[in-house]
Design a protein around this motif. Structure first.
Motif, PDB file in Angstrom:
ATOM      1  N   ARG A  24     -19.343  36.744  14.583  1.00 26.34           N
ATOM      2  CA  ARG A  24     -18.049  36.153  15.751  1.00 26.34           C
ATOM      3  C   ARG A  24     -18.495  36.468  17.388  1.00 26.34           C
ATOM      4  O   ARG A  24     -20.008  36.718  17.460  1.00 26.34           O
ATOM      5  CB  ARG A  24     -17.614  37.433  16.069  1.00 26.34           C
ATOM      6  CG  ARG A  24     -16.308  37.954  17.058  1.00 26.34           C
ATOM      7  CD  ARG A  24     -15.409  39.206  17.195  1.00 26.34           C
ATOM      8  NE  ARG A  24     -14.829  39.462  16.235  1.00 26.34           N
ATOM      9  CZ  ARG A  24     -15.231  40.268  15.062  1.00 26.34           C
ATOM     10  NH1 ARG A  24     -16.256  41.226  15.306  1.00 26.34           N
ATOM     11  NH2 ARG A  24     -13.834  40.245  14.213  1.00 26.34           N
ATOM     12  N   ALA A  26     -17.373  35.030  20.190  1.00 29.17           N
ATOM     13  CA  ALA A  26     -16.735  36.095  21.593  1.00 29.17           C
ATOM     14  C   ALA A  26     -15.306  36.936  21.296  1.00 29.17           C
ATOM     15  O   ALA A  26     -14.997  36.988  19.993  1.00 29.17           O
ATOM     16  CB  ALA A  26     -15.840  34.130  22.072  1.00 29.17           C
ATOM     17  N   CYS A  27     -15.164  37.508  22.652  1.00 27.60           N
ATOM     18  CA  CYS A  27     -13.870  38.246  22.276  1.00 27.60           C
ATOM     19  C   CYS A  27     -12.556  37.827  22.140  1.00 27.60           C
ATOM     20  O   CYS A  27     -12.208  36.535  22.509  1.00 27.60           O
ATOM     21  CB  CYS A  27     -13.698  38.412  23.710  1.00 27.60           C
ATOM     22  SG  CYS A  27     -12.427  39.938  23.875  1.00 27.60           S
ATOM     23  N   GLU A  28     -11.984  38.819  20.767  1.00 20.87           N
ATOM     24  CA  GLU A  28     -10.713  37.689  20.807  1.00 20.87           C
ATOM     25  C   GLU A  28      -9.590  37.817  21.359  1.00 20.87           C
ATOM     26  O   GLU A  28      -8.537  37.054  21.170  1.00 20.87           O
ATOM     27  CB  GLU A  28     -10.251  38.267  18.749  1.00 20.87           C
ATOM     28  CG  GLU A  28     -11.226  38.162  18.461  1.00 20.87           C
ATOM     29  CD  GLU A  28     -11.488  39.259  17.112  1.00 20.87           C
ATOM     30  OE1 GLU A  28      -9.889  39.756  16.783  1.00 20.87           O
ATOM     31  OE2 GLU A  28     -11.699  39.072  15.754  1.00 20.87           O
ATOM     32  N   CYS A  30      -9.537  37.478  25.007  1.00 19.84           N
ATOM     33  CA  CYS A  30      -9.723  36.168  26.244  1.00 19.84           C
ATOM     34  C   CYS A  30     -11.017  35.290  25.987  1.00 19.84           C
ATOM     35  O   CYS A  30     -11.015  34.777  27.061  1.00 19.84           O
ATOM     36  CB  CYS A  30     -10.527  37.821  27.302  1.00 19.84           C
ATOM     37  SG  CYS A  30     -12.210  38.461  27.355  1.00 19.84           S
ATOM     38  N   GLU A  31     -11.560  36.137  24.809  1.00 17.74           N
ATOM     39  CA  GLU A  31     -12.220  34.207  24.198  1.00 17.74           C
ATOM     40  C   GLU A  31     -13.899  34.169  25.429  1.00 17.74           C
ATOM     41  O   GLU A  31     -14.592  33.170  25.094  1.00 17.74           O
ATOM     42  CB  GLU A  31     -12.059  32.804  24.690  1.00 17.74           C
ATOM     43  CG  GLU A  31     -11.393  32.930  23.242  1.00 17.74           C
ATOM     44  CD  GLU A  31     -10.878  31.435  23.492  1.00 17.74           C
ATOM     45  OE1 GLU A  31     -10.731  30.816  23.975  1.00 17.74           O
ATOM     46  OE2 GLU A  31      -9.394  31.428  21.986  1.00 17.74           O
ATOM     47  N   PRO A  33     -17.725  34.902  25.887  1.00 16.49           N
ATOM     48  CA  PRO A  33     -19.013  34.796  25.207  1.00 16.49           C
ATOM     49  C   PRO A  33     -19.210  35.919  24.729  1.00 16.49           C
ATOM     50  O   PRO A  33     -19.599  37.332  25.831  1.00 16.49           O
ATOM     51  CB  PRO A  33     -19.988  34.433  25.424  1.00 16.49           C
ATOM     52  CG  PRO A  33     -19.499  34.136  27.443  1.00 16.49           C
ATOM     53  CD  PRO A  33     -17.714  34.574  27.136  1.00 16.49           C
ATOM     54  N   TRP A  40     -19.300  40.659  29.643  1.00  8.23           N
ATOM     55  CA  TRP A  40     -19.408  40.207  28.172  1.00  8.23           C
ATOM     56  C   TRP A  40     -20.801  41.300  27.526  1.00  8.23           C
ATOM     57  O   TRP A  40     -21.883  41.081  27.573  1.00  8.23           O
ATOM     58  CB  TRP A  40     -19.095  38.971  27.328  1.00  8.23           C
ATOM     59  CG  TRP A  40     -19.092  39.506  25.556  1.00  8.23           C
ATOM     60  CD1 TRP A  40     -20.318  39.880  24.969  1.00  8.23           C
ATOM     61  CD2 TRP A  40     -17.467  40.128  24.988  1.00  8.23           C
ATOM     62  NE1 TRP A  40     -19.926  40.629  23.975  1.00  8.23           N
ATOM     63  CE2 TRP A  40     -18.423  40.448  23.469  1.00  8.23           C
ATOM     64  CE3 TRP A  40     -16.656  40.337  25.495  1.00  8.23           C
ATOM     65  CZ2 TRP A  40     -17.116  41.205  22.650  1.00  8.23           C
ATOM     66  CZ3 TRP A  40     -15.624  40.566  24.101  1.00  8.23           C
ATOM     67  CH2 TRP A  40     -16.413  41.193  23.015  1.00  8.23           C
TER      68      TRP A  40
END
Length: 247
Positions: A24, A26-28, A30-31, A33, A40
């Motif tokens: 994975r 990126a955050c699912e 808000c994308e 990184p 993040w």
């Protein structure tokens, strides 16, 4: 070891992905990184993305609690080693190197448990370093005064346990253990085999019994069906801890 909690949480976030997905990135929600820096994520007990606040990875505080439990286990094992004496396989015989090998294995086992529970996978990027580092540190323990006998036994136990799990996969297919379990078992066998064949067998039996009891309870409460497949990695880790902590 407590300071490793954010790194271990990041490892879970990266590797708790379906088969065929590398990791994975990126955050699912808000994308943003993935990384340890801002924005993040907040890789602490809040388990929230630093940008959008979405839930990220394991439940809040879960990784930190697992790290605290692992640290408690290491303290107990260290005290047991300090109270022992003599040479050969065991805590006293290997000195700090055996404890370091146990700490190394636990550091990889924690994210492996969370990943296995989440996606029923034990990624190579976590299982291979766990096994290789454990084996090498036990080799240092042998050089530090324990002698070659416990290290050779640890090597044989690791190969034997890994081969057992791999054989069930080859012979039984989906009904057997997965190859990820076999790779995890390499480090498990080495760590337990250092202390003796009886300890290695005890760890395996504890894992199988725990798995059977949980499966029976879930079937009785109809939370799973007869064809459901429970991840075995967490039970294998618990079996290791039980075998090491038993007198």
């Amino acid at each position: 070891m407590v300071g490793l909690a954010p790194v271990l949480r990041l490892a879970v976030i990266r590797h708790a992905v379906p088969a065929g997905v590398a990791s994975r990135a990126a955050c699912e929600a808000c994308e943003a990184p993935i990384g340890l820096g801002r924005p993040w994520p907040v890789l602490g007990p809040t388990a929230r993305c630093g940008r959008c606040g979405a839930r990220v990875g394991p439940a809040p505080g879960a990784v930190e609690l697992a790290v605290a439990a692992a640290l408690g286990v290491l303290v107990l094992l260290g005290l047991a080693g300090g109270a022992g004496g003599g040479a050969g396989g065991g805590w006293a015989g290997g000195g700090p190197a055996v404890l370091a090998a146990t700490a190394w294995w636990l550091g990889w086992a924690i994210p492996l448990v969370f990943v296995d529970v989440a996606v029923h996978r034990l990624p190579d990027r976590l299982t291979w370093p766990a096994a290789a580092g454990t084996w090498l540190l036990l080799g240092l323990a042998a050089l530090a005064g324990a002698g070659p006998a416990p290290w050779l036994r640890a090597t044989a136990a690791g190969v034997a346990l890994g081969s057992f799990f791999a054989a069930t996969t080859l012979l039984l297919g989906p009904r057997g253990f997965g190859l990820g379990d076999a790779k995890l078992a390499l480090g498990v066998g080495a760590l337990l085999g250092w202390h003796g064949w009886a300890v290695a067998v005890c760890g395996l039996l504890l894992a199988l019994v725990l798995s059977g009891l949980v499966s029976a309870a879930l079937l009785a409460t109809r939370r799973v069906g007869w064809r459901s497949h429970l991840p075995f990695g967490p039970f294998l880790v618990l079996g290791v801890l039980g075998a090491l902590l038993l007198p």
